[in-house]
Design a protein around this motif. Sequence first.
Motif, mmCIF file in Angstrom:
data_model
loop_
_atom_site.group_PDB
_atom_site.id
_atom_site.type_symbol
_atom_site.label_atom_id
_atom_site.label_comp_id
_atom_site.label_asym_id
_atom_site.label_seq_id
_atom_site.Cartn_x
_atom_site.Cartn_y
_atom_site.Cartn_z
ATOM 1 N N GLN A 45 0.820 -1.199 0.051
ATOM 2 C CA GLN A 45 0.015 -0.020 0.103
ATOM 3 C C GLN A 45 0.993 1.231 -0.015
ATOM 4 O O GLN A 45 1.992 1.283 -0.663
ATOM 5 C CB GLN A 45 -0.953 -0.127 1.167
ATOM 6 N N TYR A 46 0.676 2.440 0.687
ATOM 7 C CA TYR A 46 1.058 3.386 0.572
ATOM 8 C C TYR A 46 1.634 3.934 2.052
ATOM 9 O O TYR A 46 0.837 3.979 2.852
ATOM 10 C CB TYR A 46 0.451 4.591 -0.419
ATOM 11 N N GLY A 47 2.631 4.783 2.159
ATOM 12 C CA GLY A 47 2.823 5.321 3.441
ATOM 13 C C GLY A 47 4.433 5.342 3.828
ATOM 14 O O GLY A 47 4.972 4.575 3.326
ATOM 15 N N LEU A 48 4.645 5.881 4.690
ATOM 16 C CA LEU A 48 6.275 5.810 5.293
ATOM 17 C C LEU A 48 6.572 4.571 5.930
ATOM 18 O O LEU A 48 7.577 3.821 5.787
ATOM 19 C CB LEU A 48 6.336 6.791 6.391
ATOM 20 N N ALA A 49 5.213 3.731 6.304
ATOM 21 C CA ALA A 49 5.667 2.234 6.816
ATOM 22 C C ALA A 49 6.222 1.626 5.785
ATOM 23 O O ALA A 49 6.769 0.430 5.988
ATOM 24 C CB ALA A 49 4.336 1.725 7.336
ATOM 25 N N TYR A 50 5.930 1.742 4.387
ATOM 26 C CA TYR A 50 6.411 0.859 3.030
ATOM 27 C C TYR A 50 7.701 1.324 2.878
ATOM 28 O O TYR A 50 8.168 0.747 1.761
ATOM 29 C CB TYR A 50 5.234 1.107 2.238
ATOM 30 N N ALA A 51 8.699 1.935 3.437
ATOM 31 C CA ALA A 51 9.845 2.335 3.357
ATOM 32 C C ALA A 51 10.634 1.275 2.802
ATOM 33 O O ALA A 51 11.597 1.484 1.682
ATOM 34 C CB ALA A 51 10.358 3.384 4.266
ATOM 35 N N PRO A 52 10.688 0.348 3.706
ATOM 36 C CA PRO A 52 11.638 -0.958 3.133
ATOM 37 C C PRO A 52 11.348 -1.693 1.774
ATOM 38 O O PRO A 52 12.230 -1.802 0.976
ATOM 39 C CB PRO A 52 11.337 -1.975 4.301
ATOM 40 N N LEU A 53 10.279 -1.477 1.215
ATOM 41 C CA LEU A 53 9.586 -1.810 -0.057
ATOM 42 C C LEU A 53 10.225 -1.011 -1.074
ATOM 43 O O LEU A 53 10.697 -1.331 -2.154
ATOM 44 C CB LEU A 53 8.152 -1.975 -0.200
ATOM 45 N N THR A 54 10.138 0.413 -0.794
ATOM 46 C CA THR A 54 10.914 1.233 -1.698
ATOM 47 C C THR A 54 12.180 1.019 -2.043
ATOM 48 O O THR A 54 12.614 0.952 -3.168
ATOM 49 C CB THR A 54 10.501 2.636 -1.131
ATOM 50 N N ILE A 55 13.001 0.847 -0.922
ATOM 51 C CA ILE A 55 14.446 0.652 -0.903
ATOM 52 C C ILE A 55 14.547 -0.783 -1.725
ATOM 53 O O ILE A 55 15.583 -0.818 -2.473
ATOM 54 C CB ILE A 55 14.998 0.548 0.465
ATOM 55 N N MET A 56 13.821 -1.669 -1.543
ATOM 56 C CA MET A 56 14.024 -3.168 -2.132
ATOM 57 C C MET A 56 13.702 -2.857 -3.528
ATOM 58 O O MET A 56 14.495 -3.601 -4.365
ATOM 59 C CB MET A 56 12.921 -4.076 -1.621
ATOM 60 N N GLN A 57 12.827 -2.221 -4.105
ATOM 61 C CA GLN A 57 12.454 -1.896 -5.465
ATOM 62 C C GLN A 57 13.797 -1.040 -6.279
ATOM 63 O O GLN A 57 14.211 -1.564 -7.116
ATOM 64 C CB GLN A 57 11.291 -1.039 -5.677
ATOM 65 N N GLU A 58 13.985 -0.035 -5.469
ATOM 66 C CA GLU A 58 15.121 0.673 -6.076
ATOM 67 C C GLU A 58 16.360 0.273 -6.284
ATOM 68 O O GLU A 58 17.337 0.321 -7.048
ATOM 69 C CB GLU A 58 15.220 2.262 -4.991
ATOM 70 N N GLN A 59 16.837 -0.699 -5.229
ATOM 71 C CA GLN A 59 18.083 -1.386 -5.460
ATOM 72 C C GLN A 59 18.095 -2.815 -5.615
ATOM 73 O O GLN A 59 19.095 -3.477 -5.761
ATOM 74 C CB GLN A 59 18.750 -1.178 -3.788
ATOM 75 N N GLY A 60 16.866 -3.211 -6.152
ATOM 76 C CA GLY A 60 16.805 -4.738 -6.737
ATOM 77 C C GLY A 60 17.347 -5.526 -5.731
ATOM 78 O O GLY A 60 18.013 -6.620 -6.081
ATOM 79 N N LEU A 61 16.881 -5.526 -4.675
ATOM 80 C CA LEU A 61 17.527 -6.440 -3.450
ATOM 81 C C LEU A 61 16.852 -7.807 -3.393
ATOM 82 O O LEU A 61 17.481 -8.673 -3.058
ATOM 83 C CB LEU A 61 17.322 -5.739 -2.024
ATOM 84 N N ILE A 62 15.785 -8.038 -3.904
ATOM 85 C CA ILE A 62 15.287 -9.523 -4.232
ATOM 86 C C ILE A 62 16.080 -9.850 -5.128
ATOM 87 O O ILE A 62 16.437 -11.014 -4.903
ATOM 88 C CB ILE A 62 13.681 -9.660 -4.557
ATOM 89 N N GLU A 63 16.222 -9.380 -6.210
ATOM 90 C CA GLU A 63 17.102 -9.917 -7.502
ATOM 91 C C GLU A 63 18.495 -10.063 -6.954
ATOM 92 O O GLU A 63 19.117 -11.155 -7.322
ATOM 93 C CB GLU A 63 17.178 -8.953 -8.429
ATOM 94 N N LYS A 64 19.022 -9.384 -6.131
ATOM 95 C CA LYS A 64 20.428 -9.478 -5.697
ATOM 96 C C LYS A 64 20.381 -10.669 -4.680
ATOM 97 O O LYS A 64 21.881 -11.423 -4.782
ATOM 98 C CB LYS A 64 20.880 -8.217 -4.870
ATOM 99 N N ASN A 65 19.496 -11.057 -3.979
ATOM 100 C CA ASN A 65 19.608 -12.121 -3.006
ATOM 101 C C ASN A 65 18.957 -13.403 -3.532
ATOM 102 O O ASN A 65 19.049 -14.324 -2.759
ATOM 103 C CB ASN A 65 18.780 -11.734 -1.739
ATOM 104 N N TYR A 66 18.681 -13.304 -4.795
ATOM 105 C CA TYR A 66 18.055 -14.788 -5.186
ATOM 106 C C TYR A 66 19.316 -15.300 -6.091
ATOM 107 O O TYR A 66 19.690 -14.657 -7.332
ATOM 108 C CB TYR A 66 16.916 -14.406 -6.166
ATOM 109 N N ASP A 67 19.742 -16.563 -6.198
ATOM 110 C CA ASP A 67 20.602 -17.261 -6.929
ATOM 111 C C ASP A 67 20.032 -17.723 -8.155
ATOM 112 O O ASP A 67 19.642 -18.906 -8.290
ATOM 113 C CB ASP A 67 21.459 -18.284 -6.277
ATOM 114 N N GLY A 68 19.827 -16.813 -9.205
ATOM 115 C CA GLY A 68 19.305 -17.257 -10.429
ATOM 116 C C GLY A 68 18.317 -15.991 -10.985
ATOM 117 O O GLY A 68 18.486 -14.862 -10.679
ATOM 118 N N ASP A 69 17.712 -16.433 -11.993
ATOM 119 C CA ASP A 69 16.807 -15.193 -12.766
ATOM 120 C C ASP A 69 15.479 -15.081 -12.035
ATOM 121 O O ASP A 69 14.764 -15.950 -11.975
ATOM 122 C CB ASP A 69 16.701 -15.498 -14.302
#
Length: 327
Positions: A45-69
Amino acid sequence: MKKRVRKITAMILAVSMVLGVSGCGKSQKSTQDSGDTAKVKIAYQYGLAYAPLTIMQEQGLIEKNYDGDIEVEWVSLNSGSAINEGMASGDIDVACMGIAPFISGVTAGIPYKMYGTIAAQPHELLTNDDSIHSLKDITDDKKISVVNIGSIQHILLAMLAKEELGDAHALDNNLVAMSHPDGMTALMSGSVACQLTTAPYIFKAKEQDNIKEAESLDSVWPEGNAFIVGLVSDDLYENQPEVYQAVVDATQEAMDYINNNQEEAANILCQKEDVTAEMMLSWMQDPGCVYDMKLPGVMDMANFMAENDFADKAPESFEAITTESAR
């Protein structure tokens, strides 16, 4: 209002029963093992509580932490009810939303679990009415904006009503369901007398001279208690453990980044709210703004909801509704 809450719970249960009968499951084996591109759909959803999601998106952290495509799809939804529907239908793999709609969903049979808190945030009951100093001053004609019926804001107000007025449902007929931004606009224009909301809307609204805090919620929901929680479908958790772990690791990495690089994080997050980085940093440094995966207060809210007809029952245990990363 009690009937309405039960109706919402019944609708959630009906959707989850359809899901159970259809037996739909998107993955029966690890995509990492098969060599295929993994896919994960994340709702928020939206709001300051979702800041970690914004960082995850901006920095591609899920892609970084997954060993594969891996292909990550992010979708913004306007309510916990919409997220519950998506999780029940199997359309959403991972979601972030308030504890209260999660408790309603999981006790109604939606197949998902919590993997940790996304954020704790300050909550305040705001008013534009100088005559309102406590819940006892809210008369029948005074409307209160909450983001949704059955939302965590609704339950927090009910907790305070139970403590102060002796009835968790005493103010149910005063409620108006509005998104946080629309509720803030209504509060500032005088269309509603009160709004129970969270960051950053409490900070934005209180910039107006006529907006003040009506009453503290600390007695029912102390600072640091979980607010927005991370959820994973049973299907993803059981059948794609590598994707699940990448999401958990990315969430923790995003929180570490926010906590250890606040000025840099503020520069990223300020764009979402269209404020200066300095303003965003001041919001992030509010004592009630906490990014930590621990889950304090969850069973307190679950038991309250069950005891006051907001949920048909409480979860069997904390362990029954969480993954190992939350314990």
